[in-house]
Design an enzyme around this catalytic site. Structure first.
Site, PDB file in Angstrom:
ATOM      1  N   ASP A 129       0.758  -1.286   0.086  1.00 42.81           N
ATOM      2  CA  ASP A 129       0.397   0.430   0.621  1.00 42.81           C
ATOM      3  C   ASP A 129       0.612   1.152  -0.206  1.00 42.81           C
ATOM      4  OD1 ASP A 129       1.135  -0.234   2.307  1.00 42.81           O
ATOM      5  OD2 ASP A 129      -0.990  -0.159   3.623  1.00 42.81           O
ATOM      6  N   GLY A 147      -7.664  -5.457  18.279  1.00 39.13           N
ATOM      7  CA  GLY A 147      -6.814  -5.275  18.225  1.00 39.13           C
ATOM      8  C   GLY A 147      -6.217  -6.854  17.556  1.00 39.13           C
ATOM      9  N   GLY A 183      -6.193  -6.987  14.172  1.00 39.86           N
ATOM     10  CA  GLY A 183      -5.576  -7.178  12.736  1.00 39.86           C
ATOM     11  C   GLY A 183      -7.192  -7.116  12.028  1.00 39.86           C
ATOM     12  N   LEU A 184      -8.155  -6.834  12.026  1.00 40.17           N
ATOM     13  CA  LEU A 184      -8.912  -7.583  11.475  1.00 40.17           C
ATOM     14  C   LEU A 184      -9.978  -5.379  11.219  1.00 40.17           C
ATOM     15  CD1 LEU A 184     -10.318 -11.043  12.613  1.00 40.17           C
ATOM     16  CD2 LEU A 184      -8.782 -10.413  10.404  1.00 40.17           C
ATOM     17  N   SER A 185      -8.931  -4.944  11.621  1.00 37.62           N
ATOM     18  CA  SER A 185      -9.680  -3.413  11.682  1.00 37.62           C
ATOM     19  C   SER A 185     -10.934  -3.063  12.509  1.00 37.62           C
ATOM     20  CB  SER A 185      -9.634  -3.232  10.394  1.00 37.62           C
ATOM     21  OG  SER A 185      -9.199  -2.051   9.679  1.00 37.62           O
ATOM     22  N   GLU A 200      -8.494   8.770  12.038  1.00 41.60           N
ATOM     23  CA  GLU A 200      -7.624   7.591  12.326  1.00 41.60           C
ATOM     24  C   GLU A 200      -5.562   7.799  12.483  1.00 41.60           C
ATOM     25  OE1 GLU A 200      -8.118   3.789  12.191  1.00 41.60           O
ATOM     26  OE2 GLU A 200      -6.282   2.776  12.566  1.00 41.60           O
ATOM     27  N   ASP A 228      -8.240  -0.282   4.496  1.00 39.79           N
ATOM     28  CA  ASP A 228      -9.368  -0.835   5.839  1.00 39.79           C
ATOM     29  C   ASP A 228     -10.571  -0.508   5.788  1.00 39.79           C
ATOM     30  OD1 ASP A 228      -6.926  -2.079   6.998  1.00 39.79           O
ATOM     31  OD2 ASP A 228      -6.511  -0.622   8.878  1.00 39.79           O
TER      32      ASP A 228
END
Ligand code: ADP
Ligand code: MG
Length: 388
Positions: free
Chosen positions: A36, A121, A123-125, A159, A171
């Site tokens: 990204d 928390g 990592g799956l946003s 964010e 995300d």
């Protein structure tokens, strides 16, 4: 979840008449890791777990937020938004209000109950899910003339600026634009998106949480970004202005510069430059209904992240190794920044029970940790849900 929100609403705010319900999902990245910030491609999909917000505008300027997950109430004023010294769950919502304000999208006070089943928390946003759910209900309540794309970008900015996490745009885009049985191809340079039909047939997306905290990920992440910049610098010295990012160089170009860069920088570049074509090939294999091919690309991606980019860890490698020992597994890889977090695997539905039993028992025996397993399909993106 909806019933829990309604029950809590009645306790906190009374009559529910006129409230709006917004929902935004978490996401998993299927392929395209650490591409990204190199102007490359990513291929995430929204997952079924989501964050829900029941909200209603108030006559005054108070904002009253109640969290089901934290069992807490937080109050502030729309004219006096500031982040506390300690980061709180409410900052993820207030950050969105604040960024909207900066862009001239005025809102008044509101009441809300928020809850969700995206693991926090892991990592799956869950953070993007909170932001996008907030953006979605704000837009509805205050009739803000804002398109999805702008909303997703402002949530990302919330964010970055308010919460203080330098995430990319994947995300919030996945949470906003997710579509059932589709993956989302995102070009991180142009921000163009393409919905890719994911013909997974009888294959499920299985996410295994290693339960390893991503402690190293901040500092190592910055090192990787610096190494990529160094690679671009060397390539640019040789090939000139046509190289703006690693995306612009071929593997042949890289080979011609090999002597001029350190071995780690060379391998970081090689990961990015092989990962981008894997994403595009992955798109073709999904579209043609070939999960087996997609799975092979996932495995190649994992090896490249492990050996060239060096962002895996023993636990993630173990989860991948255990996964591919199982019957009915097309492929498996670490997903997210690395050094912990989750793996994602493609598993035939009829083999799921065996898969879970094998992975859980072996992983627990070797590491002393109990992995969490989530089975999902590509889910739908953020929306206002009609419940009344
Ligand atoms: P991830 O995005 O990988 O799940 P983050 O650390 O970025 O992890 O975001 C997790 C934070 O987001 C939580 O600590 C909490 O502050 C907020 N959050 C996530 N889900 C919820 C929820 N359902 N309710 C309230 N806050 C949430
Ligand atoms: Mg997050």
């Amino acid at each position: 979840m909806i019933q829990q929100l309604l029950d809590r609403w009645k306790e906190e705010f009374g009559e529910v008449w006129g409230a709006k319900l917004g929902r935004a999902p978490g996401r998993v990245n299927l392929i395209g890791e650490h591409t990204d910030y190199n102007d490359g491609f990513v291929l995430p999909c929204a997952i079924e777990p989501a964050v829900w917000i029941l909200a209603r505008a108030r006559e005054d300027t108070r904002i009253c937020l109640v969290s089901l997950n934290y069992n807490e109430r937080h109050e502030s004023d729309v004219n006096d938004l500031h982040r506390g010294t300690e980061l709180s769950w409410s900052d993820y919502l207030l950050g969105v209000v604040s960024v909207f304000q900066q862009e001239g999208y005025a809102s008044g006070g509101w009441d809300a109950v928020i809850g969700g089943d995206v693991p926090l928390g892991a990592g799956l946003s869950s953070s993007a899910a909170v932001e996008v759910a907030t953006g979605t209900v704000l837009r509805e309540m205050f009739q803000l003339p804002m398109e999805d794309r702008e909303m997703a970008l402002l949530c990302q900015r919330a964010e970055n600026m308010y919460v203080g996490v330098q995430c990319g745009v994947m995300d919030q885009f996945a949470s906003t634009f997710g579509k059932v049985d589709h993956a989302l191809l995102l070009d991180c340079r142009s921000l163009e998106i393409r919905q890719v039909p994911a013909h997974l047939k009888d294959t499920e997306i299985v996410i295994c949480d290693s339960k390893v905290q991503r402690n190293l990920s901040g500092s190592e992440y910055n090192i990787r970004r610096a190494q990529c910049r160094e690679g671009v610098h060397v390539l640019r010295e040789k090939f000139g202005e046509r190289i703006c990012a690693l995306r612009d160089a071929s593997l042949d170009d890289l080979e011609m510069c090999r002597e001029r860069m350190s071995d780690p920088v060379y391998r970081r570049c090689r990961h990015v430059m092989t990962e981008n074509p894997r994403v595009l090939e992955g798109v073709r294999s999904l579209e043609s209904g070939d999960p087996a091919k997609f799975g092979r690309l996932m495995l190649e991606s994992h090896r490249s992240l492990r050996d060239d980019y060096e962002v895996s860890c023993p636990e993630l490698d173990l989860l991948v190794d255990l996964a591919i020992e199982c019957r009915g597994v097309a492929g498996s890889r670490m997903t997210g920044a690395g050094f912990g977090g989750c793996t994602v695997s493609l598993v035939e539905r009829s083999c799921l029970d065996q898969f879970c039993a094998h992975v859980i028992s072996r992983y627990a025996r070797k590491t002393g940790r109990e992995p969490e397993i989530y089975v999902t399909r590509p889910g739908s993106g953020a929306a206002i849900v009609d419940v009344f």
